[in-house]
Every structure is written in structure tokens, then in C-alpha cells.
Enzyme design. Structure first.
Site, PDB file in Angstrom:
ATOM      1  N   CYS A   2       0.864  -1.176   0.000  1.00 42.71           N
ATOM      2  CA  CYS A   2       0.000   0.000   0.000  1.00 42.71           C
ATOM      3  C   CYS A   2       0.897   1.220   0.000  1.00 42.71           C
ATOM      4  O   CYS A   2       2.099   1.119   0.242  1.00 42.71           O
ATOM      5  CB  CYS A   2      -0.847   0.051   1.276  1.00 42.71           C
ATOM      6  SG  CYS A   2      -1.843  -1.421   1.509  1.00 42.71           S
ATOM      7  N   ARG A  27       1.185   2.142  -5.939  1.00 37.34           N
ATOM      8  CA  ARG A  27       1.350   1.075  -4.943  1.00 37.34           C
ATOM      9  C   ARG A  27       0.019   0.400  -4.587  1.00 37.34           C
ATOM     10  O   ARG A  27       0.002  -0.570  -3.833  1.00 37.34           O
ATOM     11  CB  ARG A  27       1.978   1.640  -3.657  1.00 37.34           C
ATOM     12  CG  ARG A  27       3.354   2.225  -3.880  1.00 37.34           C
ATOM     13  CD  ARG A  27       3.916   2.762  -2.578  1.00 37.34           C
ATOM     14  NE  ARG A  27       4.079   1.705  -1.602  1.00 37.34           N
ATOM     15  CZ  ARG A  27       5.135   0.933  -1.475  1.00 37.34           C
ATOM     16  NH1 ARG A  27       6.157   1.089  -2.286  1.00 37.34           N
ATOM     17  NH2 ARG A  27       5.186   0.005  -0.553  1.00 37.34           N
ATOM     18  N   TRP A  77      -3.753  -1.419  -1.326  1.00 31.00           N
ATOM     19  CA  TRP A  77      -3.742  -2.623  -2.147  1.00 31.00           C
ATOM     20  C   TRP A  77      -4.253  -3.706  -1.217  1.00 31.00           C
ATOM     21  O   TRP A  77      -3.550  -4.124  -0.302  1.00 31.00           O
ATOM     22  CB  TRP A  77      -2.307  -2.906  -2.621  1.00 31.00           C
ATOM     23  CG  TRP A  77      -2.205  -4.073  -3.532  1.00 31.00           C
ATOM     24  CD1 TRP A  77      -1.738  -5.316  -3.232  1.00 31.00           C
ATOM     25  CD2 TRP A  77      -2.536  -4.103  -4.924  1.00 31.00           C
ATOM     26  NE1 TRP A  77      -1.781  -6.106  -4.345  1.00 31.00           N
ATOM     27  CE2 TRP A  77      -2.260  -5.396  -5.398  1.00 31.00           C
ATOM     28  CE3 TRP A  77      -3.052  -3.155  -5.803  1.00 31.00           C
ATOM     29  CZ2 TRP A  77      -2.482  -5.765  -6.715  1.00 31.00           C
ATOM     30  CZ3 TRP A  77      -3.262  -3.533  -7.119  1.00 31.00           C
ATOM     31  CH2 TRP A  77      -2.974  -4.829  -7.561  1.00 31.00           C
ATOM     32  N   ASN A 103       0.562  -0.412   6.173  1.00 23.51           N
ATOM     33  CA  ASN A 103       0.957  -1.202   5.010  1.00 23.51           C
ATOM     34  C   ASN A 103       1.592  -2.477   5.541  1.00 23.51           C
ATOM     35  O   ASN A 103       2.426  -2.409   6.444  1.00 23.51           O
ATOM     36  CB  ASN A 103       1.978  -0.402   4.181  1.00 23.51           C
ATOM     37  CG  ASN A 103       2.632  -1.243   3.107  1.00 23.51           C
ATOM     38  OD1 ASN A 103       2.030  -2.184   2.604  1.00 23.51           O
ATOM     39  ND2 ASN A 103       3.861  -0.913   2.760  1.00 23.51           N
ATOM     40  N   GLY A 104       1.192  -3.624   5.009  1.00 23.27           N
ATOM     41  CA  GLY A 104       1.810  -4.878   5.467  1.00 23.27           C
ATOM     42  C   GLY A 104       0.754  -5.804   6.037  1.00 23.27           C
ATOM     43  O   GLY A 104      -0.432  -5.650   5.758  1.00 23.27           O
ATOM     44  N   GLU A 488       9.699 -19.594 -19.423  1.00 27.39           N
ATOM     45  CA  GLU A 488       9.515 -18.218 -18.952  1.00 27.39           C
ATOM     46  C   GLU A 488      10.647 -17.315 -19.471  1.00 27.39           C
ATOM     47  O   GLU A 488      10.403 -16.187 -19.898  1.00 27.39           O
ATOM     48  CB  GLU A 488       9.454 -18.211 -17.409  1.00 27.39           C
ATOM     49  CG  GLU A 488       9.308 -16.860 -16.750  1.00 27.39           C
ATOM     50  CD  GLU A 488       8.036 -16.094 -17.126  1.00 27.39           C
ATOM     51  OE1 GLU A 488       7.151 -16.661 -17.795  1.00 27.39           O
ATOM     52  OE2 GLU A 488       7.961 -14.907 -16.788  1.00 27.39           O
ATOM     53  N   LYS A 492      10.037 -14.077 -21.910  1.00 24.85           N
ATOM     54  CA  LYS A 492      10.497 -12.725 -21.579  1.00 24.85           C
ATOM     55  C   LYS A 492      11.315 -12.150 -22.732  1.00 24.85           C
ATOM     56  O   LYS A 492      11.182 -10.980 -23.081  1.00 24.85           O
ATOM     57  CB  LYS A 492      11.365 -12.712 -20.300  1.00 24.85           C
ATOM     58  CG  LYS A 492      10.664 -12.930 -19.005  1.00 24.85           C
ATOM     59  CD  LYS A 492       9.853 -11.755 -18.505  1.00 24.85           C
ATOM     60  CE  LYS A 492       8.400 -11.878 -18.874  1.00 24.85           C
ATOM     61  NZ  LYS A 492       7.537 -12.684 -18.072  1.00 24.85           N
ATOM     62  N   GLU A 495       9.008 -11.203 -25.643  1.00 26.85           N
ATOM     63  CA  GLU A 495       8.187 -10.026 -25.345  1.00 26.85           C
ATOM     64  C   GLU A 495       8.986  -8.738 -25.373  1.00 26.85           C
ATOM     65  O   GLU A 495       8.522  -7.720 -25.869  1.00 26.85           O
ATOM     66  CB  GLU A 495       7.631 -10.135 -23.920  1.00 26.85           C
ATOM     67  CG  GLU A 495       6.502 -11.083 -23.741  1.00 26.85           C
ATOM     68  CD  GLU A 495       6.080 -11.108 -22.286  1.00 26.85           C
ATOM     69  OE1 GLU A 495       4.953 -10.729 -22.002  1.00 26.85           O
ATOM     70  OE2 GLU A 495       6.880 -11.525 -21.411  1.00 26.85           O
ATOM     71  N   HIS A 511      15.528 -34.860 -30.278  1.00 28.15           N
ATOM     72  CA  HIS A 511      14.397 -35.352 -31.071  1.00 28.15           C
ATOM     73  C   HIS A 511      13.953 -34.321 -32.107  1.00 28.15           C
ATOM     74  O   HIS A 511      12.839 -34.370 -32.592  1.00 28.15           O
ATOM     75  CB  HIS A 511      13.234 -35.737 -30.150  1.00 28.15           C
ATOM     76  CG  HIS A 511      13.620 -36.793 -29.170  1.00 28.15           C
ATOM     77  ND1 HIS A 511      13.822 -38.109 -29.545  1.00 28.15           N
ATOM     78  CD2 HIS A 511      13.919 -36.725 -27.852  1.00 28.15           C
ATOM     79  CE1 HIS A 511      14.201 -38.804 -28.484  1.00 28.15           C
ATOM     80  NE2 HIS A 511      14.264 -37.983 -27.446  1.00 28.15           N
ATOM     81  N   LYS A 615      -1.484  -5.224 -20.703  1.00 28.28           N
ATOM     82  CA  LYS A 615      -1.262  -5.808 -19.376  1.00 28.28           C
ATOM     83  C   LYS A 615      -2.387  -6.777 -19.015  1.00 28.28           C
ATOM     84  O   LYS A 615      -2.157  -7.778 -18.357  1.00 28.28           O
ATOM     85  CB  LYS A 615      -1.167  -4.687 -18.339  1.00 28.28           C
ATOM     86  CG  LYS A 615      -0.826  -5.162 -16.941  1.00 28.28           C
ATOM     87  CD  LYS A 615       0.613  -5.629 -16.856  1.00 28.28           C
ATOM     88  CE  LYS A 615       0.945  -6.317 -15.559  1.00 28.28           C
ATOM     89  NZ  LYS A 615       2.114  -7.211 -15.700  1.00 28.28           N
TER      90      LYS A 615
HETATM   91  C1  F6R Z   1       4.081 -12.335 -19.731  1.00 25.50           C
HETATM   92  C2  F6R Z   1       2.785 -11.855 -19.334  1.00 25.50           C
HETATM   93  C3  F6R Z   1       1.583 -12.574 -19.839  1.00 25.50           C
HETATM   94  C4  F6R Z   1       0.601 -12.842 -18.689  1.00 25.50           C
HETATM   95  C5  F6R Z   1      -0.684 -13.477 -19.234  1.00 25.50           C
HETATM   96  C6  F6R Z   1      -1.663 -13.797 -18.149  1.00 25.50           C
HETATM   97  O1  F6R Z   1       5.103 -11.528 -19.265  1.00 25.50           O
HETATM   98  O2  F6R Z   1       2.672 -10.907 -18.600  1.00 25.50           O
HETATM   99  O3  F6R Z   1       1.933 -13.746 -20.465  1.00 25.50           O
HETATM  100  O4  F6R Z   1       1.224 -13.675 -17.770  1.00 25.50           O
HETATM  101  O5  F6R Z   1      -1.296 -12.611 -20.155  1.00 25.50           O
HETATM  102  O6  F6R Z   1      -2.076 -12.654 -17.479  1.00 25.50           O
HETATM  103  P1  F6R Z   1      -2.784 -12.754 -16.084  1.00 25.50           P
HETATM  104  O7  F6R Z   1      -1.824 -13.342 -15.127  1.00 25.50           O
HETATM  105  O8  F6R Z   1      -3.166 -11.351 -15.738  1.00 25.50           O
HETATM  106  O9  F6R Z   1      -3.982 -13.635 -16.273  1.00 25.50           O
END
Ligand code: F6R
Length: 620
Positions: A2, A27, A77, A103-104, A488, A492, A495, A511, A615
């Protein structure tokens, strides 16, 4: 996570607090509130939702009702309790004399709440935080500390367990704020005839560049003329004064050049906060109103549904849950799940993992699972979002708002939360002895400190990325739980750097994918611990030799003390020793750096907003 602000000075404090909260909104934005100490005591205003809602509320009641030169404020938050007006901070004590922001997590809040209720004090919110306001009023009104604000505050602080930042004001001491931090952040800003508090310096940077950093367990008493730092036992302590040399934009990013980089460095806290409160009296606990022990016992299979990074966290969970619970775990990309007609029934647990809680593919998978009679447990970072609302139960990750589009701290928090679910299942079904669960928990609790060490790879990875030259493609290899890390790492890189990358189980290479290996192709290899089940370790060492023999250059991630890999690594990045099952929480860190650095090398300066991505993906 928060945002917290405080001000004591000579000016009207409300506008200063509202501006500071605007800077802290990153935050958390589940609710916002302020409490001003003026001539007539404490006046407060708070409202669920974004700061704009609080501003509307202030306009409704009139700014004049919040006149005074001392203020505390909060942007929330949500952790304990939904994002509602009642659960918003500040919380005011039963006698109206104390206001607090927090916060916490106060881990022993249930005991404290019971104690207050026994005394006939009615709590108005579902939060852990409210207990601190009433405890302070009680300590101030009666007993040894009566009439002494500082002694009362210390008394309360010493009763709280967990990690917290707290700010206290008292109507009888209108020129003072007493604040404390235990692990969570708090900065002091030193002005002329005015003093500031903030979760970070962005809260007050437009008023002063003089700041003081506090030690981890510190109390600070401020009035307009200065500050005094104490330990929790009341003895004197020192802070570290410094001059802020960031501009406002940099301050909001905590001095990092991007939110993503800041969020990578927040990962120890994200994992620590996610674990907090889930171990009590030698047992793993899920949240209140979560699945019951009987329900956990009844499951005979688990389906994980998620997308992108969340999917990778679920893949790591598959290894952990099958190993600990001995029931089959299937994992499915959420967008495929319902079209495949998976076999589900009331003995199926569906684990739906989502940072945003709004991802349409995952939401539809949840709806489908429920129509089939399965029980859905959401692992989610966003309080009150759609996926937890439609699920049977939720386990929140406490990574705080993630602003960088590419997931970093939320991913690590998801892995930690999934492991909590795995341990809760193992405990309920008795597939692990209590001492084995306690041992795994101890390893998990050590992880935030080890992530701190993994963050030390920052400069090394940066230097390596500068030597890589032009990259057309990059491969990532892992075995066992190293495979989700490979996926992962590759995601990254795609992306952020817009480079073709693929993750493979290392054994699968021969294979087919080995045909891709050519001279100087960079290949990342995640090496399991040589301790424990070392069979996998020797297998992956052979895999490294296979690709090196074909001219690839290897970027090897291996734990401290693993000397066997040294001859085969072009670049060797070390992570702290940990059981292999915990490696996703450590080995991902250098791969996040690698992707960010290669992105920059390739001219993508804005790693917070990679092209074509959003996002939160709310369409199927
Ligand atoms: C990768 C990334 C996306 C999300 C995916 C799911 O860096 O951010 O692959 O992980 O779109 O999003 P959430 O977790 O919000 O359902």
C-alpha cells in the site's frame, strides 16, 4: 503493498496529502483515505476505488471539515478484507482519538481482534489494521502508558507480529506523528518547518530533497521541527540522511529506469508478502473462507488453467504438487481448456492463476470448470477482480501492482502461492509428514533472502549481454522444474527484445530442435541442483556437451558450488543453493535481466510497454 503518506507542518495539510497519494497510487488503488488532526480532533475521509473517488468524497463533505496541519494518508492494495469503504484506511479508534494507516500484514491480528472484542470494542472493518487503532487508544487511556502517546505507541508496536509500516496520530497530540516500520518501507522527508513521511521519496520529492532512510525495525517520531528515531524498545537509533538526486519521474520508479526493473528488484518482498500469514502453529494455512480441509482431502486430481507467465508458474506447480501430494496434475493453456472437453467432476480442483484476475481466457476456463462441478481456487494478484469473484475460493499473491507489462514479480509470487496450495493439499491429505512440510516451508521462507542474492547477478548479466552481438534466435533448456523456467526465460525475451526464442525440455533436444543449433547460437541452460536427485544434473551436463559440440555458446545458470558445469559454460551465472523444486524462484531472475538487457541492445528502450501487448487481456 500500500502507499502511505504523512505530513506535519504549518500549511494546510490536506492538499499536500492528496498530492502525495497521487504519487503513491502506483502502490495500490483499491481505496484511498486521509485523517487530519485539527483543532477539533481527528477528521477523516476515505473511499473505495481510485483516489478520484476520495476527491469526490472530500468535495461532498467540504475541504473545511478536514482543516489542520497534520495529516496521514493511505492508498490501499487490499490484503485482509475486500476493497470497500469500511476496509479503507485510515482506521479510527473506538473513542475517535486515534487514527492509523498501515501497510503490510499483522499476522497475529486474529488474537488481537478477539481480545478487543472481549473488551466490548466493535470492529468496523474486516482488516487486520484496525486492531492497531483500538489497541493504541486502549494503551493511551489506561494502565502504565496512560496519557503518553509515545509509550502507548511502543507498547502496541511490540505486540504486533508480521511486517508492517504504521503511522499513528492522536487527537491530544496534534503536532506529532509516530511511525514505525518493520521490513516494509518508510522514508522521512526533512523540510523547513515541516516534515514528511512516505512509502517512498516520490511522496514528498516536490517539497524537499532531504530524506532519511530508516533501519528495518525503526520507530520515528516527527513534529514540524524535526524527527527522532527509536528502536522498538524505545532506545535511541540512527537513520541515514541522504539527498535525493532523482527527478519526480525517476522517483516514481524508485530510481530505476523502468517499472519493470523496479519490479524485478521488488521480488524478494513480493514473495515474502505472499508467504506471510500462511504458516501458523506449525501448519500451512490458506485464507479464511478458502477451501476447507475436507474439500482439500476430497480432491483426486488437479487441473491448472492459466495463460503466459501465469501458465509457466502453474507448470512449476505441477512438478511440486505431484511430488508432494501424489495426485495427477494436468496443466492446460486456459484458451484451450474448455474447447477440449476436459474430464472434470466434483473431486477435481481447478487452480486458476492470473495476475490481473481479468484475463478472458482464464475466466472462461473458470466458468467452464464450474459448470462441470469442479471446485475452483483462484491464485490472483488483484483483489476483487472477476476471476476470484467467480471462483469458489482465492489465494491472493501480494506482489503489489505490476505496471511493467511483462510479468516479473507477479510470476514469482504466483510460484510461491502455488506452492502454498501444494503444501496445504499435502497436509490435508497426509501425503507428507508435518516435519517434512515444516522443512519445505523453511526452504520457502529462505527464498526472499536468496532472491536478494540472485539480484546480484544484475551487472554480470548486463556485461554478458553486451558481448552477445546480434542474435537471431535463442534457445532455453531445462529439465524437470527447469523446463518452466526455460519457457519463462524464452517468453520474456520474445516479449521484450522481439527475438525468436524457444524453451525446451533439454532431453527433447535430440528429437528435433538440435537441428537449430549452429555456430555461436546462444543457448541458455538451467541446471538443477547436483545435490538431491543428481541423476537429472548429470543428464543436463551431457545435454550441454551435445550442444557445445555443435558450436553453440552456453549461458549456464547453476547453483553455487556446482563445479561440474564449469568446463561447459561460456558464461556461468550463479544462484544460491536451494532444493531444485525452488529453483524457479531464483533462476528466473537472471533471465529477466537478460531479456531486459538484450531488449535495450536491440533498441527497445521502453521495456515497460512492449509492442502489441496489453497488461490485461480481456478478450478471448
Ligand atoms: C508475460 C505476461 C503474460 C501474462 C498473461 C496472463 O510476461 O505478462 O503472459 O502472464 O497474459 O495474465 P494474467 O496473469 O493477468 O492472467
Amino acid at each position: 503493498m500500500c502507499g502511505i503518506v504523512g505530513y506535519v507542518g504549518q500549511k494546510q495539510s490536506l492538499p499536500i496529502a492528496v498530492e502525495a497519494l497521487r504519487r503513491m497510487e502506483y502502490r495500490g488503488y483499491d481505496s484511498a483515505g486521509v485523517a487530519v488532526v485539527g483543532e477539533n480532533g481527528i477528521a477523516s475521509a476515505k473511499r473505495a476505488g481510485k483516489l478520484a473517488n476520495l476527491e469526490d468524497k472530500i468535495a461532498e463533505i467540504g475541504e473545511g471539515t478536514l482543516a489542520g496541519t497534520t495529516v496521514i494518508g493511505h492508498t490501499r492494495w487490499a490484503t485482509h478484507g475486500r476493497p470497500t469503504d469500511e476496509n479503507a484506511h485510515p482506521h479510527v479508534s473506538f473513542d475517535g482519538k486515534v487514527a492509523i494507516v498501515h501497510n503490510g500484514i499483522i499476522e497475529n491480528f486474529a488474537v488481537l481482534r478477539e481480545e478487543l472484542e472481549r473488551d466490548g470494542i466493535e470492529l468496523k472493518s474486516e482488516t487486520d489494521s484496525e486492531t492497531a487503532a483500538h489497541l493504541l487508544a486502549k494503551a493511551y487511556n489506561d494502565g502504565d502508558t496512560a496519557g503518553d502517546f509515545r509509550a502507548s505507541a511502543l507498547n502496541v508496536l511490540n505486540r504486533l507480529e508480521g511486517a508492517f509500516t504504521l503511522l499513528f496520530v492522536h487527537a491530544n497530540h496534534p503536532d506529532q506523528i509516530i511511525a514505525a516500520r518493520r521490513s516494509t518501507p518508510l522514508m522521512v522527508g526533512v523540510g523547513e518547518g515541516e516534515m514528511f513521511l512516505g512509502s517512498d521519496v516520490a511522496a514528498f520529492i516536490e517539497h524537499t530533497k532531504q530524506a532519511v532512510e530508516l533501519g528495518h525495525d525503526s520507530v520515528v517520531v516527527i513534529n514540524k521541527d524535526g524527527y527522532e528515531i527509536l528502536n522498538f524498545d524505545g532506545s535511541g537509533a540512527e537513520g541515514k540522511p541522504f539527498t535525493i538526486d532523482w527527478d519526480l519521474e525517476a522517483a516514481e520508479k524508485g530510481g530505476y529506469d523502468s517499472f519493470m526493473m523496479k519490479e524485478i528488484f521488488e521480488q524478494p518482498a513480493a514473495v515474502r508478502d505472499t508467504l506471510a500469514g500462511h504458516w501458523a502453529d506449525g501448519r500451512v494455512t490458506l485464507d479464511e473462507n478458502s477451501l476447507t480441509v475436507d474439500q482439500l482431502k476430497s480432491f483426486n486430481q488437479v487441473f491448472v488453467v492459466a495463460c503466459g507467465s501465469a501458465y509457466h508458474s502453474g507448470l512449476a506447480a505441477k512438478y511440486a504438487i505431484e511430488h508432494w501430494v501424489r495426485i495427477p496434475v494436468q496443466i492446460e493453456v486456459a484458451s484451450e481448456f474448455r474447447y477440449r472437453d476436459p474430464v472434470l467432476d466434483e473431486r477435481t480442483l481447478v487452480l486458476a492463476i492470473s495476475q490481473s484476475g481479468e484475463t478472458a481466457d482464464t475466466l472462461e476456463a473458470v466458468r467452464h470448470a464450474k459448470t462441470q462441478g469442479a471446485k475452483v481456487l483462484a491464485v490472483c494478484n488483484t483483489n476483487g477482480s472477476q476471476i476470484p469473484r467467480e471462483s469458489d475460493a482465492v489465494l491472493y499473491t501480494h506482489a503489489g501492482p505490476e505496471i511493467g507489462v511483462a510479468s516479473t514479480k507477479a510470476f514469482l509470487a504466483q510460484v510461491a502461492a502455488n506452492y502454498i496450495v501444494g503444501l496445504a493439499l499435502a497436509q490435508a491429505k497426509g501425503t507428507k509428514y508435518p516435519d517434512e512440510i515444516a522443512e519445505i516451508w523453511r526452504e520457502l521462507e529462505a527464498i526472499p533472502g536468496k532472491i536478494e542474492q540472485a539480484l546480484d547477478s544484475r551487472d554480470q548479466v548486463n556485461e554478458i549481454s553486451e558481448t552477445l552481438g546480434a542474435i537471431k534466435t535463442m534457445l532455453f533448456l531445462g529439465r524437470g522444474v527447469g523446463f518452466p523456467i526455460a519457457l519463462e526465460g524464452a517468453l520474456k525475451l520474445k516479449e521484450l527484445a522481439y527475438i525468436h526464442a524457444e524453451g525446451f525440455p533439454a532431453g527433447e533436444l535430440k528429437h528435433g530442435p538440435i537441428a537449430l543449433i549452429e555456430e555461436d547460437l546462444p543457448v541458455v541452460v538451467i541446471v538443477p541442483s547436483p545435490r538431491g536427485v543428481s541423476q537429472l544434473h548429470s543428464k543436463i551436463v551431457s545435454n550441454i556437451q551435445e550442444i557445445r559440440a555443435r558450436g553453440a555458446k552456453t549461458f549456464v545458470i547453476a547453483e553455487e558450488g556446482d563445479t561440474a558445469v564449469e568446463p561447459y559454460a561460456n558464461w556461468l551465472v550463479r544462484i544460491p543453493q536451494t532444493p531444485t523444486i525452488m529453483q524457479p524462484l531464483l533462476a528466473t531472475v537472471p533471465l529477466q535481466f537478460l531479456a531486459a538487457d538484450i531488449a535495450r541492445e536491440n533498441g527497445n528502450e521502453d521495456i515497460d510497454k512492449p509492442r502489441n501487448l496489453a497488461k490485461s487481456v480481456t478478450v478471448e
